[in-house]
Motif scaffolding. Structure first.
Motif, PDB file in Angstrom:
ATOM      1  N   ILE A 110      38.325  46.425   6.486  1.00  0.00           N
ATOM      2  CA  ILE A 110      39.112  46.638   7.664  1.00  0.00           C
ATOM      3  C   ILE A 110      37.946  47.570   8.321  1.00  0.00           C
ATOM      4  N   TRP A 111      37.526  47.225   9.540  1.00  0.00           N
ATOM      5  CA  TRP A 111      36.771  48.074  10.251  1.00  0.00           C
ATOM      6  C   TRP A 111      37.414  48.259  11.774  1.00  0.00           C
ATOM      7  N   CYS A 112      37.587  49.605  11.914  1.00  0.00           N
ATOM      8  CA  CYS A 112      38.122  50.025  13.342  1.00  0.00           C
ATOM      9  C   CYS A 112      36.813  50.364  13.864  1.00  0.00           C
ATOM     10  N   MET A 113      36.392  49.766  15.027  1.00  0.00           N
ATOM     11  CA  MET A 113      35.342  49.935  15.890  1.00  0.00           C
ATOM     12  C   MET A 113      35.620  51.035  16.870  1.00  0.00           C
ATOM     13  N   PRO A 114      34.680  51.928  17.178  1.00  0.00           N
ATOM     14  CA  PRO A 114      34.619  53.167  18.189  1.00  0.00           C
ATOM     15  C   PRO A 114      35.388  52.710  19.363  1.00  0.00           C
ATOM     16  N   GLU A 115      36.444  53.446  19.819  1.00  0.00           N
ATOM     17  CA  GLU A 115      36.603  53.492  21.381  1.00  0.00           C
ATOM     18  C   GLU A 115      35.614  54.050  22.043  1.00  0.00           C
ATOM     19  N   LEU A 116      34.808  53.360  22.580  1.00  0.00           N
ATOM     20  CA  LEU A 116      33.901  53.595  23.509  1.00  0.00           C
ATOM     21  C   LEU A 116      34.141  54.076  24.923  1.00  0.00           C
ATOM     22  N   PRO A 117      33.672  55.221  25.364  1.00  0.00           N
ATOM     23  CA  PRO A 117      34.103  55.545  26.757  1.00  0.00           C
ATOM     24  C   PRO A 117      33.982  54.218  27.966  1.00  0.00           C
ATOM     25  N   VAL A 118      34.611  54.007  28.816  1.00  0.00           N
ATOM     26  CA  VAL A 118      34.669  53.029  29.861  1.00  0.00           C
ATOM     27  C   VAL A 118      33.338  53.154  30.606  1.00  0.00           C
ATOM     28  N   SER A 119      33.001  52.126  30.495  1.00  0.00           N
ATOM     29  CA  SER A 119      31.642  52.132  31.391  1.00  0.00           C
ATOM     30  C   SER A 119      31.700  51.051  32.532  1.00  0.00           C
ATOM     31  N   LEU A 120      30.862  51.415  33.653  1.00  0.00           N
ATOM     32  CA  LEU A 120      30.771  50.583  34.468  1.00  0.00           C
ATOM     33  C   LEU A 120      29.654  49.532  34.248  1.00  0.00           C
ATOM     34  N   VAL A 121      29.963  48.321  35.098  1.00  0.00           N
ATOM     35  CA  VAL A 121      28.834  47.371  34.918  1.00  0.00           C
ATOM     36  C   VAL A 121      27.403  47.464  35.156  1.00  0.00           C
ATOM     37  N   THR A 122      27.061  48.784  35.702  1.00  0.00           N
ATOM     38  CA  THR A 122      25.887  49.085  36.048  1.00  0.00           C
ATOM     39  C   THR A 122      25.362  50.166  35.069  1.00  0.00           C
ATOM     40  N   ASP A 123      26.153  50.577  34.043  1.00  0.00           N
ATOM     41  CA  ASP A 123      25.907  51.653  33.032  1.00  0.00           C
ATOM     42  C   ASP A 123      24.952  51.093  32.025  1.00  0.00           C
ATOM     43  N   ASP A 124      23.746  51.889  31.740  1.00  0.00           N
ATOM     44  CA  ASP A 124      23.007  51.526  30.513  1.00  0.00           C
ATOM     45  C   ASP A 124      23.646  51.682  29.340  1.00  0.00           C
ATOM     46  N   ALA A 125      24.789  52.348  29.030  1.00  0.00           N
ATOM     47  CA  ALA A 125      25.569  52.464  27.825  1.00  0.00           C
ATOM     48  C   ALA A 125      26.054  51.204  27.353  1.00  0.00           C
ATOM     49  N   LEU A 126      26.212  49.916  28.176  1.00  0.00           N
ATOM     50  CA  LEU A 126      26.639  48.835  27.801  1.00  0.00           C
ATOM     51  C   LEU A 126      25.456  48.077  26.918  1.00  0.00           C
ATOM     52  N   ILE A 127      24.276  48.583  27.263  1.00  0.00           N
ATOM     53  CA  ILE A 127      23.147  48.237  26.279  1.00  0.00           C
ATOM     54  C   ILE A 127      23.117  48.794  24.965  1.00  0.00           C
ATOM     55  N   SER A 128      23.123  50.185  25.328  1.00  0.00           N
ATOM     56  CA  SER A 128      22.811  51.134  24.024  1.00  0.00           C
ATOM     57  C   SER A 128      24.073  50.977  22.831  1.00  0.00           C
ATOM     58  N   ASP A 129      25.225  50.850  23.655  1.00  0.00           N
ATOM     59  CA  ASP A 129      26.590  50.705  22.682  1.00  0.00           C
ATOM     60  C   ASP A 129      26.350  49.596  21.701  1.00  0.00           C
ATOM     61  N   GLN A 130      25.640  48.654  21.945  1.00  0.00           N
ATOM     62  CA  GLN A 130      25.398  47.370  20.973  1.00  0.00           C
ATOM     63  C   GLN A 130      25.371  47.819  19.762  1.00  0.00           C
ATOM     64  N   GLU A 131      24.361  49.054  19.402  1.00  0.00           N
ATOM     65  CA  GLU A 131      23.820  49.532  18.280  1.00  0.00           C
ATOM     66  C   GLU A 131      25.116  49.945  17.386  1.00  0.00           C
ATOM     67  N   GLN A 132      26.065  50.353  17.990  1.00  0.00           N
ATOM     68  CA  GLN A 132      27.421  50.979  17.365  1.00  0.00           C
ATOM     69  C   GLN A 132      28.305  49.624  16.921  1.00  0.00           C
ATOM     70  N   THR A 133      28.159  48.804  17.698  1.00  0.00           N
ATOM     71  CA  THR A 133      29.113  47.547  17.436  1.00  0.00           C
ATOM     72  C   THR A 133      28.503  46.536  16.723  1.00  0.00           C
ATOM     73  N   VAL A 134      28.024  45.557  17.671  1.00  0.00           N
ATOM     74  CA  VAL A 134      27.491  44.434  17.318  1.00  0.00           C
ATOM     75  C   VAL A 134      26.424  44.287  16.118  1.00  0.00           C
ATOM     76  N   MET A 135      25.251  45.164  16.480  1.00  0.00           N
ATOM     77  CA  MET A 135      24.035  45.273  15.672  1.00  0.00           C
ATOM     78  C   MET A 135      24.624  46.057  14.308  1.00  0.00           C
ATOM     79  N   ALA A 136      25.575  46.849  14.424  1.00  0.00           N
ATOM     80  CA  ALA A 136      26.373  47.575  13.045  1.00  0.00           C
ATOM     81  C   ALA A 136      26.598  46.514  12.196  1.00  0.00           C
ATOM     82  N   MET A 137      27.444  45.426  12.963  1.00  0.00           N
ATOM     83  CA  MET A 137      28.276  44.547  12.186  1.00  0.00           C
ATOM     84  C   MET A 137      27.250  43.523  11.780  1.00  0.00           C
ATOM     85  N   PHE A 138      26.020  43.325  12.317  1.00  0.00           N
ATOM     86  CA  PHE A 138      25.072  42.354  11.927  1.00  0.00           C
ATOM     87  C   PHE A 138      24.595  43.053  10.529  1.00  0.00           C
ATOM     88  N   LYS A 139      24.026  44.208  10.539  1.00  0.00           N
ATOM     89  CA  LYS A 139      23.612  44.858   9.273  1.00  0.00           C
ATOM     90  C   LYS A 139      24.670  44.914   8.168  1.00  0.00           C
TER      91      LYS A 139
END
Length: 838
Positions: A110-139
């Motif tokens: 059971i994996w509870c993904m982090p509740e990330l801060p809401v980002s606008l579509v122009t925020d760089d966080a949408l790119i960097s957040d992938q490390e905590q979510t999809v890349m973490a799951m890939f690993k």
């Protein structure tokens, strides 16, 4: 499939035959089962789920993954006291993950993904957040495969927050979590023994939906409005040629435009609109690109190619400034970039996975950042059917497509121009998979190739209609055969909005001030007499029957003695008693605080006020109905008699008929409803030259609204092609047919249940009616969103829905219609006024 109901001339039920099926034997396929080119759109629908269901516990330890400060993780851990709770961060390596998993023999994760801060579509966080979510799951996946979990059975539950948009366009969505759904889908297809459950929650601290996770099906679910939803694809039927969505000579920028589909699109807009097209690509302009440009130059303005890395903000910004300086205003931007690196997860390395993901994630964000200040007609994302199919071997591509789709939906909320998503099926003649091996593979799977003309026609349709997302595929076998599910067809009809619509809305008849005040006074006096006589009378009736006699008790115990369908009714009754100081409550425990009420005296007081109200307020029917209900409530609650038998004695509508007509309240609203329809018909005559009008009334019942409507629209009978009088009760239809007759051969009586799709066994023609009327009926349905969807399906595009509904909680409704099963059918209580279905 037919239901035959046989009644006598008085409407009494004599015989019912359910499920009579006949079939004309023919070799012709039904239209919605035919293979061919299909347009589909995703929708989310509620599922029936029993939260009381118990699931078998795991034989081996459960592993919970999360963050230390995450409340979801802590809540889930409380449900599994023996679980191993592991914490990973973005820097944890595959070897580090393996070390944590190695000592544990697990069958459930059971994996509870982090509740990330809401980002606008122009925020760089949408790119960097992938490390905590999809890349973490890939690993984690790679670690488990290296630990030989591949052949084993393993249950996954992944919990996200706002990774899906259930009710577009205004519901927020977190694209930085959405990519997970593509990876999880492909993973499930590569490893059938790994059962994967994806649960998406709303914001906040309500984790109750996670109380009994194991009882939920292993599929993608989203929890909204106290219910679980799942996604399915609905077929769209195009019945008209769409309007041109492009400007003549307009300027359009295509990221990845030199690719196969980008070239097809460019040819379409250059040939038909003489559009100026700019291609942006990573590679230097080579001979292959120049050949494409020269070919397109023979039919119109040649595309211009600019070399830039669209995943890099500075590089794309430089290209944008070059375009602005040389060409000026941009009409549209298209994301057509793609990187295909198909490979099974067990063989795929991190670099290969990231490369495909970057083409979707980074390019989307950079595109939003660079073009944010441009006044565009539209933004268009070319995505893939893999957003839904998530095929084995395409995990990186499906992951990127899921992010891209979610990003576009988020952009639609934030940007002022339309943002569209086209999920393309298989293109066999152009693009990255235009090879014989792919063509053979697709043919075996029953999938045909999309070609340019039909693909561009579908795209024109998407751009000219309000749908945000469309999937387009070419099937070689019937759609149901491949999907193994029923696909409802949602037809979109072109009925131009009449020029008078603004006039119609601005000239809606104003409710008469004098009449309105009189009606409000009647309702107030019925519901607010101090002390409330109706509540006192109900209290005395229930006490006389043995309820609420002890000084203290439990509502749970009390409702056990009632018919099962009256639990909600008694809960609301207890709330009323608490409000009027007959008892106090702490959750399900109540304490009686009022003295016993003399039942006989209460009835004497009632008869006194009844005489006054009947004379002053002219509401004799209301008083008779509520008196009849109150007299019989004890017997109704225990099942000695049914509420239907009391309110509709001998299947007669006599008691309720006067509620809907020939009294001040009903007449006031029916007259205004009819006046709006008259205004509409007048405007139709002015602007559409007596074009025939079709009207349908849902739940027409006793005909209270119908009578006033038919009276007022009589001068316009010649332009009315059909008036469909519908209800779920044959008795109501028989009574109405006797009363209204054929109304100049225009009225049509038929059974219709608005809680069911019009096509399912009801054979209602979609998009047929100019006006649909629903007077005090839509509330008595389980799910309002589904009810309104079924209602909308009956309307032509820009059709008119005339809706009358009670918008307040009243004692009269609770004591009468609240006793009927239909009053408590609703499953979406969070959308309703507390204490009833409105």
């Amino acid at each position: 499939q037919l239901t035959i109901v046989l009644c006598d001339k008085e409407g009494h039920l004599c015989l019912t035959i359910n499920g009579l099926i006949t079939r004309v034997m023919t070799e012709e396929a039904e239209p919605n089962r035919s293979p061919g080119h299909l347009m589909l759109t995703p929708v989310w629908e509620r599922i029936q789920y029993n939260s009381e269901q118990k699931a078998n516990s795991s034989k081996h330890p459960v592993v919970i993954i999360g963050q230390k400060a995450d409340k979801k993780t802590a809540f889930v851990a409380q449900q599994y006291p023996q679980a191993h709770v592991l914490y990973f961060d973005a820097e944890t390596t595959i070897k580090g993950i393996m070390a944590k998993f190695k000592p544990i023999d697990m069958t459930e994760l059971i994996w509870c993904m982090p509740e990330l801060p809401v980002s606008l579509v122009t925020d760089d966080a949408l790119i960097s957040d992938q490390e905590q979510t999809v890349m973490a799951m890939f690993k984690v996946i790679k670690a488990l495969l290296l630990l030989d979990y591949g052949p084993k059975e393993l249950k996954w539950t992944i919990v996200t927050v706002r990774a899906q948009q259930i009710h577009p366009p205004h519901e927020p969505i977190q694209p930085n979590l959405s990519a997970l759904y593509g990876l999880a889908g492909s993973l499930a297809n590569e490893y059938p023994g790994w059962l994967i459950r994806l649960l998406d929650l709303e914001e906040g601290d309500n984790f109750q939906p996670l109380t009994n996770i194991q009882s939920l099906p292993h599929k993608t679910l989203a929890y909204r409005e106290e219910a679980w939803y799942h996604q399915r694809l609905i077929q769209i039927e195009q019945t008209v040629v769409p309007k041109a969505p492009y400007k003549k000579g307009g300027l359009y920028v295509v990221i990845g435009g030199a690719g196969g589909i980008g070239e097809v699109w460019s040819e379409h807009v250059i040939r038909h609109y003489q559009a100026r097209v700019i291609w942006i690509g990573r590679r230097e302009e080579d001979e292959a690109i120049r050949t494409k440009i020269n070919r397109l130059a023979t039919i119109g303005p040649a595309p211009k190619y600019i070399t830039a890395d669209a995943s890099n903000k500075q590089s794309l910004e430089k290209a944008y400034q070059q375009i602005k300086q040389k060409y000026g205003e941009i009409q549209g931007v298209i994301h057509s970039a793609i990187v295909l690196r198909d490979q099974a997860l067990v063989k795929m390395d991190e670099e290969t996975f990231r490369e495909a993901l970057t083409a979707k994630v980074n390019v989307s964000v950079r595109m939003a950042q660079v073009f944010a200040d441009e006044s565009l007609d539209f933004v268009l994302f070319f995505s893939s059917i893999q957003s839904f199919a998530t095929a084995a071997g395409q995990s990186n591509y499906a992951t990127g497509c899921n992010f891209k789709d979610a990003f576009a939906l988020a952009m639609e909320r934030e940007w002022s121009c339309p943002v569209k998503i086209m999920n393309w099926g298989y293109w066999g003649s152009v693009g990255a998979v235009a090879e014989e091996k792919y063509q053979n593979k697709m043919t075996q799977a029953g999938i045909g190739s999309i070609e340019g003309p039909e693909g561009m026609a579908a795209l024109d349709f998407l751009l000219s209609h309000p749908l945000p997302q469309l999937a387009y595929i070419h099937t070689l076998r019937p759609w149901q055969e491949q999907k193994k599910e029923t696909t409802e067809i949602l037809s979109i009809f072109q009925e131009e909005i009449i020029p008078c619509m603004d006039s119609l809305l601005s000239t809606v008849p104003k409710l008469g001030e004098k009449e309105g005040k009189a009606v409000m006074e009647i309702i107030h006096r019925m519901d607010q007499v101090q002390p409330p006589l109706l509540v006192k009378l109900l209290w005395s009736q229930l006490q006389k029957a043995g309820w609420f006699q002890d000084e203290q008790g439990s509502l749970t115990d009390l409702t056990r003695g009632l018919q099962p369908n009256y639990g909600r009714w008694m809960e609301e009754t207890a709330t009323l008693f608490e409000e009027y100081k007959y008892l106090s409550r702490e959750d399900q425990v109540y304490s009686v605080v009022a003295n016993s009420v003399d039942n006989k005296a209460s009835w004497q007081e009632w008869h006194h006020f009844k005489r006054i109200w009947s004379a002053e307020l002219a509401i004799h029917s209301h008083l008779t109905l509520i008196e009849t209900a109150l007299e019989n409530i004890p017997d109704i609650l225990i099942g000695k008699v049914t509420a239907t038998d009391i309110l509709f004695p001998n299947s007669s509508i006599e008691l309720v008929e006067g509620i809907y007509k020939q009294n001040a309240i009903a007449d006031y609203y029916n007259q205004n409803l009819a006046a709006i329809l008259v205004n509409y018909l007048q405007q139709r005559q002015l602007h559409q030259n007596n074009k025939p009008v079709r009207i349908l009334e849902i739940g027409a019942g006793t005909g209270g609204s119908t009578e006033e409507i038919l009276k007022q629209i009589k001068p316009y009978a010649e332009i009315i092609d059909e008036y469909a009088y519908t209800d779920i009760s044959k008795a109501f239809l028989l009574s109405a047919e006797k009363y209204f007759g054929d109304w100049n051969k225009r009225i049509n009586y038929r059974l219709f249940d608005v809680t069911k799709p019009p096509l399912e066994d009801q054979r209602m023609e979609l998009g047929k009616y100019d006006v649909v009327i629903a007077s005090n009926v839509l509330h008595a349905t389980p799910v309002l969103r589904e009810t309104l969807r079924n209602t909308k399906a009956l309307l032509k595009k820009n059709g008119l829905l005339l809706l009358t509904e009670t918008t307040a909680r009243t004692l009269f409704n609770h004591f009468t219609f609240g006793l009927l099963d239909g009053w408590w059918l609703y499953e979406d209580g969070i959308l309703r006024i507390p204490g009833g279905p409105h």
